[in-house]
Design an enzyme around this catalytic site. Structure first.
Site, PDB file in Angstrom:
ATOM      1  N   ARG A 234      19.416 -39.191  -7.763  1.00 21.49           N
ATOM      2  CA  ARG A 234      18.569 -38.069  -7.734  1.00 21.49           C
ATOM      3  C   ARG A 234      19.377 -37.279  -9.343  1.00 21.49           C
ATOM      4  O   ARG A 234      20.546 -37.074  -9.553  1.00 21.49           O
ATOM      5  CB  ARG A 234      18.884 -36.991  -7.353  1.00 21.49           C
ATOM      6  CG  ARG A 234      18.278 -37.380  -5.220  1.00 21.49           C
ATOM      7  CD  ARG A 234      18.332 -35.900  -4.377  1.00 21.49           C
ATOM      8  NE  ARG A 234      18.071 -36.553  -2.859  1.00 21.49           N
ATOM      9  CZ  ARG A 234      18.437 -37.509  -2.010  1.00 21.49           C
ATOM     10  NH1 ARG A 234      20.025 -37.907  -2.432  1.00 21.49           N
ATOM     11  NH2 ARG A 234      17.917 -37.757  -1.308  1.00 21.49           N
ATOM     12  N   HIS A 340      11.869 -38.006 -11.155  1.00 21.08           N
ATOM     13  CA  HIS A 340      12.123 -37.916 -10.247  1.00 21.08           C
ATOM     14  C   HIS A 340      11.657 -39.311  -9.631  1.00 21.08           C
ATOM     15  O   HIS A 340      11.481 -40.311  -8.596  1.00 21.08           O
ATOM     16  CB  HIS A 340      11.751 -36.891  -8.872  1.00 21.08           C
ATOM     17  CG  HIS A 340      12.005 -36.999  -8.102  1.00 21.08           C
ATOM     18  ND1 HIS A 340      13.371 -37.102  -7.086  1.00 21.08           N
ATOM     19  CD2 HIS A 340      11.128 -37.175  -6.906  1.00 21.08           C
ATOM     20  CE1 HIS A 340      13.261 -37.306  -6.156  1.00 21.08           C
ATOM     21  NE2 HIS A 340      12.038 -37.129  -5.484  1.00 21.08           N
TER      22      HIS A 340
END
Length: 397
Positions: A234, A340
């Site tokens: 992430r 992402h």
């Protein structure tokens, strides 16, 4: 003296019951011991109940009772709350019960929740912007299923994800109000209203896409993109990564912290969930790339940031990087690719190696299979490869 004793004995034998009654009036009735808690009779004739709670403090009922049975009944209810793990001090519950409106109830509800900073910030914004302007002034008991449906019908129609989050938050708050005994049932009964559907259809990046994006980025950012994709990390985990988190000798990266932006400030804390604390095996072909990056761009010392901001040396600012990212993805021919989405890319590549669902959960840092499944996609031309392998199973004579 002998005559006096004789007279007393004669009187006693003449009326033994009278003497027994007289002695009984001098003996106070023994107080019955409570099984749990304490009940005492007040001078007014009413009864007061109290007990020692899980917090070791003594708690009294907020009112007195007309009978001892009522007082004991209150103690039984309190013990049931403790045994069920739903207990809170009676005074705090009484405060909640006096809350007349949703706004008055929602404020302490949010304040008393244990939440991560980013989640608390999201809930506060949903309350302030989506829920309380319309429903806040209403009494809790005045919020009906019709009220909720009317509110939801026009709520943020252009942003379905935010709409679903607002409804889910309202449902959770009113569910707590049911538990607190303030309302008899939850009026949020719209089926599926709290579920989100993915607005952005994700096409994972190919190896060629990654090469093109890395080539279009400044050198200091290329390694970050490669770790985000090949290790499915992430953004918050990457910008808080330290030299001490890299074990290049054994080919591992340790995820122990994550950075989030809350109200414009960087907040460092644990990863998104307990499962987010993990060691990720680094594909061997990335080891030389990471070593070269650390030598050139990482901060000093074991706690130096692996991806610091160029000017300040602190955590890389979200806005600063994404201006560069936006230009690179457009130059590579993938303007649709969000940062992402690189995590999705990593999940697809890991799945194509034959990794099991449990292995994918461990690599991505997910605690439930449902979340890991969301990150799996059918890669381009993968169906053709499956068809080819099916044909290869046919034995020709």
């Amino acid at each position: 003296m002998v005559k006096t004793v004789h007279s007393y004995c004669t009187l006693l034998h003449a009326n033994p019951r009278q003497e027994s009654d007289r002695m009984a009036t001098k003996t106070k009735p023994r107080k019955q011991r409570e099984g749990w808690g304490r009940v005492r009779k007040l001078p007014s004739g009413r009864f007061q109940a109290s007990y020692q709670g899980p917090d070791i403090a003594v708690h009294n009922a907020s009112t007195t009772f007309q009978t001892m049975t009522d007082a004991r009944g209150w103690l039984v209810t309190e013990r049931q709350l403790i045994d069920a793990g739903k207990w809170s001090p009676p005074k705090s519950r009484a405060t909640l019960q006096r809350a007349e409106t949703l706004a008055a109830y929602a404020e302490p509800w949010l304040a008393n929740r244990t939440l991560k900073p980013r989640t608390r910030d999201l809930y506060q914004r949903l309350l302030d912007q989506k829920i309380l302007p319309d429903l806040g002034p209403l009494p809790l008991k005045g919020i009906t299923p019709l009220t909720v449906r009317t509110w939801h019908a026009t709520l943020d129609l252009d942003h379905p994800t935010r709409r679903a989050h607002a409804y889910a938050l309202l449902r959770t708050i009113l569910g707590t109000a049911v538990t607190d005994g303030l309302i008899s049932s939850n009026p949020c009964v719209i089926r599926g209203a709290g579920q989100t559907k993915r607005e952005h259809k994700i096409q994972p990046a190919s190896a060629a896409d990654l090469d093109a994006i890395v080539a279009a980025l400044p050198e200091r950012y290329g390694c970050m993109v490669l770790l985000a994709s090949w290790c499915a990390m992430r953004w918050g985990e990457l910008v808080e990564l330290r030299r001490s988190d890299l074990d290049l000798k054994n080919g591992k990266v340790k995820v122990r912290r994550s950075a989030q932006v809350v109200n414009g400030q960087v907040v460092v804390g644990p990863p998104k969930s307990d499962a987010g604390v993990r060691d990720i095996a680094i594909p061997p072909h990335l080891i030389p790339v990471i070593r070269a990056h650390v030598d050139r761009f990482a901060g000093w010392g074991r706690e130096g940031l692996v991806f610091p901001a160029a000017q300040s040396g602190q955590q890389l600012a979200h806005g600063t990087f994404f201006k560069t990212w936006d230009a690179a993805r457009k130059a590579s021919g993938r303007p649709d690719l969000r940062f992402h989405d690189l995590r999705h890319t990593g999940a697809v590549m890991a799945a194509q190696t034959g990794a099991t669902l449990a292995e994918l959960m461990g690599r991505l840092g997910h605690s439930t299979p449902a979340m890991a499944i969301r990150y799996q996609h059918v890669a381009q031309d993968r169906d053709q490869e499956i068809a080819r392998r099916l044909s290869a199973m046919v034995v020709t004579k």
